[in-house]
Design an enzyme around this catalytic site. Sequence first.
Site, PDB file in Angstrom:
ATOM      1  CD  GLU A  78       0.237   1.218   3.160  1.00 43.47           C
ATOM      2  OE1 GLU A  78      -0.067   2.297   2.579  1.00 43.47           O
ATOM      3  OE2 GLU A  78       1.235   1.116   3.909  1.00 43.47           O
ATOM      4  CG  PHE A  79       2.400   2.811  -2.616  1.00 45.36           C
ATOM      5  CD1 PHE A  79       3.623   2.906  -2.467  1.00 45.36           C
ATOM      6  CD2 PHE A  79       1.732   1.829  -3.381  1.00 45.36           C
ATOM      7  CE1 PHE A  79       4.541   2.034  -3.040  1.00 45.36           C
ATOM      8  CE2 PHE A  79       2.690   0.883  -4.059  1.00 45.36           C
ATOM      9  CZ  PHE A  79       3.823   0.996  -3.819  1.00 45.36           C
ATOM     10  CE  LYS A  86       5.243   0.672   2.042  1.00 44.54           C
ATOM     11  NZ  LYS A  86       3.841   1.220   2.521  1.00 44.54           N
ATOM     12  N   GLY A 138      12.965  20.631   7.547  1.00 40.97           N
ATOM     13  CA  GLY A 138      12.402  20.652   8.703  1.00 40.97           C
ATOM     14  C   GLY A 138      13.148  19.896   9.748  1.00 40.97           C
ATOM     15  N   GLY A 162       9.048  11.507  10.397  1.00 41.06           N
ATOM     16  CA  GLY A 162       8.488  10.451  11.503  1.00 41.06           C
ATOM     17  C   GLY A 162       7.453   9.728  10.940  1.00 41.06           C
ATOM     18  CB  CYS A 199       5.608   4.525   6.544  1.00 43.62           C
ATOM     19  SG  CYS A 199       3.902   3.839   6.415  1.00 43.62           S
ATOM     20  CE  LYS A 223       6.528  -0.139  10.049  1.00 43.87           C
ATOM     21  NZ  LYS A 223       6.368  -1.582   9.192  1.00 43.87           N
TER      22      LYS A 223
HETATM   23  C1  UDX Z   1       4.341   7.757   3.866  1.00 43.45           C
HETATM   24  C2  UDX Z   1       4.215   7.586   2.455  1.00 43.45           C
HETATM   25  O1  UDX Z   1       4.038   9.024   1.932  1.00 43.45           O
HETATM   26  C3  UDX Z   1       3.191   6.701   1.993  1.00 43.45           C
HETATM   27  O2  UDX Z   1       3.057   6.645   0.513  1.00 43.45           O
HETATM   28  C4  UDX Z   1       3.546   5.260   2.492  1.00 43.45           C
HETATM   29  O3  UDX Z   1       2.556   4.403   2.230  1.00 43.45           O
HETATM   30  C5  UDX Z   1       3.602   5.588   3.873  1.00 43.45           C
HETATM   31  O4  UDX Z   1       4.314   6.351   4.313  1.00 43.45           O
HETATM   32  P1  UDX Z   1       3.109   8.918   5.706  1.00 43.45           P
HETATM   33  O5  UDX Z   1       3.851   8.504   6.756  1.00 43.45           O
HETATM   34  O6  UDX Z   1       1.652   9.100   6.006  1.00 43.45           O
HETATM   35  O7  UDX Z   1       3.286   8.588   4.187  1.00 43.45           O
HETATM   36  O8  UDX Z   1       3.557  10.466   5.863  1.00 43.45           O
HETATM   37  P2  UDX Z   1       4.118  11.444   4.584  1.00 43.45           P
HETATM   38  O9  UDX Z   1       3.097  12.614   4.330  1.00 43.45           O
HETATM   39  O10 UDX Z   1       4.670  10.844   3.629  1.00 43.45           O
HETATM   40  O11 UDX Z   1       5.314  12.260   5.535  1.00 43.45           O
HETATM   41  C6  UDX Z   1       6.265  11.654   6.250  1.00 43.45           C
HETATM   42  C7  UDX Z   1       7.161  12.541   7.249  1.00 43.45           C
HETATM   43  O12 UDX Z   1       7.941  13.202   6.252  1.00 43.45           O
HETATM   44  C8  UDX Z   1       6.432  13.546   8.043  1.00 43.45           C
HETATM   45  O13 UDX Z   1       7.098  13.529   9.261  1.00 43.45           O
HETATM   46  C9  UDX Z   1       6.542  14.766   7.408  1.00 43.45           C
HETATM   47  O14 UDX Z   1       6.710  15.846   8.282  1.00 43.45           O
HETATM   48  C10 UDX Z   1       7.804  14.705   6.682  1.00 43.45           C
HETATM   49  N1  UDX Z   1       8.270  15.451   5.531  1.00 43.45           N
HETATM   50  C11 UDX Z   1       7.429  15.137   4.455  1.00 43.45           C
HETATM   51  C12 UDX Z   1       9.201  16.478   5.528  1.00 43.45           C
HETATM   52  O15 UDX Z   1      10.098  16.366   6.537  1.00 43.45           O
HETATM   53  N2  UDX Z   1       9.820  17.204   4.269  1.00 43.45           N
HETATM   54  C13 UDX Z   1       8.859  17.029   3.174  1.00 43.45           C
HETATM   55  O16 UDX Z   1       8.996  17.552   2.336  1.00 43.45           O
HETATM   56  C14 UDX Z   1       7.928  15.987   3.145  1.00 43.45           C
END
Ligand code: UDX
Length: 445
Positions: free
Chosen positions: A154-155, A209, A258, A262, A265, A268
Amino acid sequence: MTIAVYGAGYVGLVSAVCFAHLGKRVVCVDVDEARVAALSQGQSPIHEDGLISLLSAQLASGRLSFTTDAIRACSESNIHVIATGTPSLDNGAADLSQVYAVVNILIEHSKAPGIIVLKSTVPIGSADEIASFVNQGLEARQKTHHLSVVSNPEFLREGSAVSDFLTASRIIVGGKPEAVSLLKAVYQPLIDQGSLFLSMSRVSAELSKYASNAMLACKISFINQISQLAQKTKANIDDIREAMSLDERIGPHFLSAGIGYGGSCFPKDVRALVQSSKSLGVDPSLLAAIDAVNEVQKTWGIVEMNRHFNHDLSGLKIGVWGVAFKPGTDDVREASSLSSIKAFLEAGAEIVVYDPIVDCQTLFAKTKGVSVAASSKDVLTAGIDALFIATEWPEFVNFPLSLLIDVSTFDGRNCFDLRAVAEAKLAHYYSVGRPKVVKGVIHEA
Ligand code: UDX
């Protein structure tokens, strides 16, 4: 065609609800009785945009049900979707015990031919191993039906998981052609609406993935490393990002500097990929660096605070805006906010925290030195010496700068435009990879 989804966590629940929305009969299984009871009443344990209304509608349609009875669900279904957790072990490798618990039930209690769909993120090669394990298990029990294993990663992003599922850019299924076709039929309504369907080997699906998540995490760590250089040289990461992103081979996405990534996904999955690389004899240097840079980036708040307060934070009161690992979710797993709060407390500071949706009262109930404010404004009026922004919630991004004039602000998510900060004449404003602003003056090179 009945689909059993094992695991009503974030991936399992969203998948179950969305499969029902696509018109399938779905039974979703979880070991947690309270969770199953709440879900059966239409209450969701997770905050996810659009989930509650879809959940209620699908319960009402009669297509979706929840149960703790895995054996019954298994014996009534022919598509078995495994979406249990794969938490990190101490060495960073993924713990597959919950996945195998379901596989064992399927071997023991399945009654008809079908497919096992691995949605949990599992180490490369796991689906093939599980396929052999299932074949041997069925054979040993002299069962004549076959369960074919497919990998279907899944994504989904937290906060937009429902729309990510229903408007997927791509649906990836790895496995034998007949099994892939069966699952393709489930996804047909999404394919008809434009989602691309890719079939490949199981191991390629697994690696797709991991590679996607590692690439996104890599972009974040890359821009964060550049932001460290920008900060040292008084350059501006906003300008650098814009310059980079105009090259369409690079693009603008996932290049926001930033305090690090965290969530459930990226940390880990990157660590698990490092482990897999090591065990396959592949040098994991680049992958390991993604994680290492992220760990350094999480110290941005304490490093900048120490610099500003001459390495003495004892007795200071620090206001913290945002705890969620990103806006739009109440998830705090691996949130950079928590590492910063821990570091501030260890340095002797007191914390006043506020998050629009995280239940901070419960989260910090046992943490000495942390009090919880009822609003972002209440943090400012709590007698704080500094404000630390850990999550870019819209209410912070749109907060009137005129109310931050006197407070030393440490913006870990670059919420504000630097010129606007200067115009508002903030006393001290620090952000990631950008020049500091002191009394309205931008200290750029
Ligand atoms: C991620 C993937 O995007 C998704 O496709 C996968 O299935 C699961 O992991 P998610 O963990 O929900 O999704 O969050 P995401 O929106 O990708 O952001 C992850 C982290 O990266 C956040 O802590 C966010 O603050 C940080 N981030 C994101 C940055 O620091 N800079 C960015 O430019 C983008």
